[in-house]
Design a protein around this motif. Structure first.
Motif, PDB file in Angstrom:
ATOM      1  N   MET A  58       0.009  -8.361   5.822  1.00 21.49           N
ATOM      2  CA  MET A  58       0.778  -8.958   6.926  1.00 21.49           C
ATOM      3  C   MET A  58       0.363  -8.284   8.227  1.00 21.49           C
ATOM      4  O   MET A  58       0.198  -7.067   8.281  1.00 21.49           O
ATOM      5  N   SER A  59       0.200  -9.060   9.291  1.00 26.90           N
ATOM      6  CA  SER A  59      -0.276  -8.509  10.543  1.00 26.90           C
ATOM      7  C   SER A  59       0.739  -7.557  11.149  1.00 26.90           C
ATOM      8  O   SER A  59       1.920  -7.616  10.869  1.00 26.90           O
ATOM      9  N   SER A  60       0.263  -6.669  12.024  1.00 24.69           N
ATOM     10  CA  SER A  60       1.137  -5.659  12.605  1.00 24.69           C
ATOM     11  C   SER A  60       2.253  -6.265  13.435  1.00 24.69           C
ATOM     12  O   SER A  60       3.299  -5.661  13.614  1.00 24.69           O
ATOM     13  N   ALA A  61       2.019  -7.457  13.947  1.00 28.26           N
ATOM     14  CA  ALA A  61       3.058  -8.108  14.746  1.00 28.26           C
ATOM     15  C   ALA A  61       4.314  -8.387  13.928  1.00 28.26           C
ATOM     16  O   ALA A  61       5.390  -8.551  14.485  1.00 28.26           O
ATOM     17  N   SER A 115       8.855 -10.910   1.635  1.00 25.36           N
ATOM     18  CA  SER A 115       8.795  -9.563   1.056  1.00 25.36           C
ATOM     19  C   SER A 115       7.358  -9.204   0.731  1.00 25.36           C
ATOM     20  O   SER A 115       6.495 -10.077   0.611  1.00 25.36           O
ATOM     21  N   ASN A 116       7.104  -7.900   0.579  1.00 25.63           N
ATOM     22  CA  ASN A 116       5.739  -7.463   0.315  1.00 25.63           C
ATOM     23  C   ASN A 116       5.348  -7.585  -1.154  1.00 25.63           C
ATOM     24  O   ASN A 116       4.168  -7.579  -1.486  1.00 25.63           O
ATOM     25  N   TYR A 117       6.336  -7.709  -2.056  1.00 30.82           N
ATOM     26  CA  TYR A 117       6.061  -7.913  -3.471  1.00 30.82           C
ATOM     27  C   TYR A 117       7.020  -8.973  -4.017  1.00 30.82           C
ATOM     28  O   TYR A 117       8.166  -9.063  -3.571  1.00 30.82           O
ATOM     29  N   PRO A 118       6.582  -9.782  -4.984  1.00 31.31           N
ATOM     30  CA  PRO A 118       7.469 -10.818  -5.544  1.00 31.31           C
ATOM     31  C   PRO A 118       8.708 -10.245  -6.202  1.00 31.31           C
ATOM     32  O   PRO A 118       9.775 -10.837  -6.164  1.00 31.31           O
ATOM     33  N   SER A 119       8.592  -9.074  -6.848  1.00 33.55           N
ATOM     34  CA  SER A 119       9.745  -8.478  -7.527  1.00 33.55           C
ATOM     35  C   SER A 119       9.497  -6.997  -7.717  1.00 33.55           C
ATOM     36  O   SER A 119       8.404  -6.477  -7.445  1.00 33.55           O
ATOM     37  N   ARG A 128       7.310   1.162  -1.598  1.00 28.19           N
ATOM     38  CA  ARG A 128       8.653   0.636  -1.369  1.00 28.19           C
ATOM     39  C   ARG A 128       8.639  -0.884  -1.374  1.00 28.19           C
ATOM     40  O   ARG A 128       7.647  -1.497  -1.005  1.00 28.19           O
ATOM     41  N   PHE A 129       9.763  -1.433  -1.786  1.00 28.56           N
ATOM     42  CA  PHE A 129       9.928  -2.884  -1.662  1.00 28.56           C
ATOM     43  C   PHE A 129      10.428  -3.150  -0.250  1.00 28.56           C
ATOM     44  O   PHE A 129      11.459  -2.615   0.163  1.00 28.56           O
ATOM     45  N   GLU A 130       9.703  -3.957   0.505  1.00 35.24           N
ATOM     46  CA  GLU A 130      10.009  -4.162   1.902  1.00 35.24           C
ATOM     47  C   GLU A 130      10.192  -5.644   2.210  1.00 35.24           C
ATOM     48  O   GLU A 130       9.506  -6.497   1.638  1.00 35.24           O
ATOM     49  N   ILE A 131      11.127  -5.910   3.106  1.00 34.75           N
ATOM     50  CA  ILE A 131      11.436  -7.284   3.500  1.00 34.75           C
ATOM     51  C   ILE A 131      11.150  -7.424   4.995  1.00 34.75           C
ATOM     52  O   ILE A 131      11.565  -6.580   5.800  1.00 34.75           O
ATOM     53  N   TYR A 132      10.474  -8.489   5.366  1.00 37.44           N
ATOM     54  CA  TYR A 132      10.093  -8.734   6.751  1.00 37.44           C
ATOM     55  C   TYR A 132      10.869  -9.942   7.298  1.00 37.44           C
ATOM     56  O   TYR A 132      10.977 -10.972   6.623  1.00 37.44           O
TER      57      TYR A 132
END
Length: 733
Positions: free
Chosen positions: A1-4, A82-86, A95-99
């Motif tokens: 995912m881009s830094s923005a 999110s960065n991972y599906p689960s 870490r599991f992260e949400i954008y």
């Protein structure tokens, strides 16, 4: 995912408790104060700032933000990923992260609400939660808001307004109106809102600042013609009266006064919009009081439009954008306002003189058919308003708990019509009224607000019910189904079906509570219903789910109000019926037992309801206005005491009489009387009873001698009655 888009929140599961972790200081500046408020409010305390974590395993030195403004999104859109599906896919040490990406600030807080809801779903605990934290939403309206009544006794404390605003922000609702007829401070007018708990300028400014941090616009909401009986009752304002409720149109003093209150109402807020009221079907007699004496007769519609133009000029001079309720003087009855054949655009007087910048609000709380809303919106456009508003309602007035099932149906019809691609509109809000004493816990409307909000973020005619329920649990800290269940206090055992012909919800719990207990003159209305079992079951269920003490659903503690109402009604309904039966059968032992057991328990339950309701009120509202309800409780308590005392005195009187008769009978057997003497004793005994009937008020219970009649045939329990109607069959005065 881009830094923005590197704005995120970490999600952790700790002993089956899901934490949403963020770093407030690294968020966009426009969100920091609002998110701090949400962290403090979050009912499950599962939204936290990273700095508050004691366990180093959850912290990181890496810089991150939770949100990112994305100008590529369309207005009103938000996107969460999110960065991972689960959890199963997270590499060791990651870490599991949400954008979250958003276009308007309110959508950022809507995203938090969705994530708080997701955190309450069992799928999160299993690690299979992709759809809960990966979604895109589009707001269907430019403005989707809430209006809350602060003029019917209850003026919300600032802390209560803050709670409401936090709930609104997490639901994605971006406008608040505090309906204040006289409950705001006006310089040089000490009797404006006198002893009514009015807001001062500092309080209103604080509300506006708090709302601004959450992306919510606060619009002042006042009255500028009718509904001003609270101030017009005082001799000081006699010069402004047309009649007891309506200002004197055409008077120069009236417009000086109106400009003064508009300035006072608008100055604390950032918004340049102002709601001027003018729902004139309630303003009965416009031009018929002092106006006619001073200016002579003029057609009411002409008076109204001339007045509207003058008030609009004031707003223009002050740089304000006005809006009014759309029931003009032509439609001065509720039935006329909703009559499909009654088109205000047919009146040239209104069309030609309606200010073109004036925004009209079509309010409709009664229909469950979207076609009616669509037709009325078209009539508003024919009147010259191309973008009318719609106001629907959470059914809070004249009751103790929101009538949620009917609220859902009427809100659905209204909102589906409002978001129609061809005939819809851009602005809407839901109202929370407190008519008839503001007895209702207005937070019981939260499921209705949540349902209304979900409709505002989906284009379909039906909302996602599982998502609705988990969002309510995550945002409000309560169980959706149990709060809806509490609405059953205004149902009968068989339930009240909602059809296309249903236009209101009864308030049986209110008229059963305040109905005079000694006369119980409405009891024939429910003679065939087993309300004792009905209310006993409701009370048992609600007390059972009030699990706020263990923290699972902290806001379920508010279910105590409907639970206590149900407890009282389980004892109060059918009580007179049992007492009358024992009285007329001369079963004094049974009569005495009912007084000492059921009636005594009822008095205790009423006392507990009164004390709880008082405590609830003092936490929610300023103390002013509670005296109106306390007089009602005082009257009920006094009548129950009178009822108890009279029954006990009657039983004692009859026992004494029986003992006297037995003694006379024993004395009479000692010597045999002649027939003439026996006849004389019989006449004397009859005369004694007549004298006793006149001299001893406890000789009989006249209230129990009277037979009751069914007063409302057809509807029977399907009634919406106010306090004055049920307190006594006698009219005051």
């Amino acid at each position: 995912m881009s830094s923005a888009y590197n704005d995120m929140v970490s999600l952790h599961v700790v002993t089956n408790h899901v934490l949403l972790v963020t770093n407030v200081n690294q968020m966009p500046v426009e969100l920091q104060d609002g998110v701090s408020k949400i962290i403090k409010y979050a009912p499950h305390k599962n939204l936290i700032d990273e700095s508050s974590l004691l366990d180093d395993s959850f912290t990181s030195n890496a810089e991150y933000r939770w949100f990112a403004y994305d100008q590529e999104l369309s207005a009103g859109q938000l996107a969460v990923s999110s960065n991972y599906p689960s959890y199963k896919d997270i590499p060791m040490g990651e870490r599991f992260e949400i954008y979250v990406r958003y276009h308007h600030k309110i959508q950022a807080f809507r995203a938090i609400g969705r994530l708080l809801g997701a955190a309450r779903d069992l799928m999160v605990l299993t690690g299979e939660h992709g759809i809960l934290v990966n979604f895109i939403e589009q707001a269907q309206f430019d403005t989707q808001g809430v209006m809350v009544d602060c003029s019917r006794n209850g003026v919300l404390r600032l802390s209560s307004v803050h709670i409401l605003l936090c709930n609104m922000a997490l639901m994605g609702l971006n406008m608040l109106q505090l309906y204040t007829e006289d409950t705001f401070e006006v310089d040089g007018e000490p009797l404006f809102g006198y002893l009514r708990g009015r807001y001062n300028r500092r309080e209103l400014t604080c509300i506006d600042d708090y709302a601004f941090d959450l992306g919510i616009e606060v619009v002042p909401c006042i009255q500028t013609l009718g509904h001003l009986g609270q101030i017009l009752q005082w001799p000081h304002y006699a010069y402004l009266r047309d009649n007891t409720e309506v200002l004197l149109a055409e008077s120069e003093a009236t417009y000086e006064f109106i400009e003064k209150i508009i300035q006072a109402a608008a100055s604390p807020f950032r918004s340049k919009r102002i709601h001027l009221g003018m729902d004139e079907f309630m303003a009965h007699g416009v031009g018929e009081g002092r106006y006619r004496q001073i200016f002579g007769y003029k057609e009411p519609t002409k008076i109204f439009v001339d007045h509207l133009q003058k008030v609009n000029e004031i707003c223009s001079r002050l740089g304000l954008q006005p809006m009014i309720w759309s029931d003009t003087a032509k439609n001065n009855t509720l039935q006329g306002y909703y009559d499909e054949s009654n088109n205000p655009a047919d009146t040239a007087e209104v069309v030609d003189n309606m200010p073109r910048n004036m925004e009209l609000i079509y309010w409709d709380y009664y229909h469950t058919n979207k076609d009616i809303y669509t037709q009325k919106l078209q009539q508003h456009r024919q009147l010259g308003c191309q973008q009318p508003w719609i106001a629907n309602a959470a059914w809070t007035w004249s009751r103790f708990w929101t009538a949620l099932p009917f609220t859902f149906e009427s809100v659905r019809a209204s909102t589906v019509a409002a978001k129609d691609r061809d005939d819809g509109i851009r602005n809407t809000f839901i109202t929370i009224w407190g008519d008839e004493g503001n007895e209702c816990d207005i937070f019981s409307a939260l499921p209705g607000l949540c349902y209304y909000a979900e409709h505002g973020y989906c284009s379909q005619e039906e909302v996602d019910v599982p998502m609705l329920k988990r969002n309510f649990e995550g945002i409000c800290g309560a169980t959706f189904d149990d709060w809806v269940f509490a609405s059953k206090i205004d149902d009968t055992p068989s339930g009240i079906p909602i059809t296309i012909r249903t236009h209101y919800m009864p308030n049986i719990s209110k008229w059963l509570l305040w109905e005079d207990p000694f006369l119980s003159f409405l009891s024939p209305q429910y003679a065939d219903e087993d309300l004792e079992t009905h209310y006993g079951n409701i009370a048992a269920h609600l007390f059972d789910v009030m699990d706020g003490k263990n923290g699972m659903h902290p806001m379920n503690e508010r279910l105590e109000l409907p639970a206590r109402v149900a407890s009282v009604l389980s004892l109060k309904c059918h009580l007179r019926q049992r007492l009358v039966e024992a009285y007329r059968n001369k079963d004094y032992e049974r009569l005495y037992d009912l007084a000492q057991s059921r009636l005594t328990r009822l008095r205790e339950e009423v006392d507990q309801l009164w004390r709880y309701h008082r405590s609830l009120w003092m936490k929610m509202y300023k103390p002013f206005g509670w005296e109106v309800l306390e007089v009602r409780y005082g009257g009920l308590r006094a009548r129950l005491e009178t009822m108890y005392d009279h029954i006990i005195a009657h039983v004692q009187c009859m026992i004494m009489r029986k003992q006297q008769q037995e003694q006379e009978q024993e004395e009479g057997t000692a010597t045999k009387d002649s027939p003439l003497q026996e006849d004389g004793k019989r006449r004397s005994s009859s005369l004694t009873e007549e004298v006793l009937d006149e001299d001893n008020v406890h000789w009989r219970i006249p209230e129990f001698d009277a037979d009751l009649e069914c007063l409302y045939y057809g509807s029977r329990t399907n009634l919406l009655l106010d306090y004055a109607r049920v307190i006594s069959p006698s009219r005051p005065g």
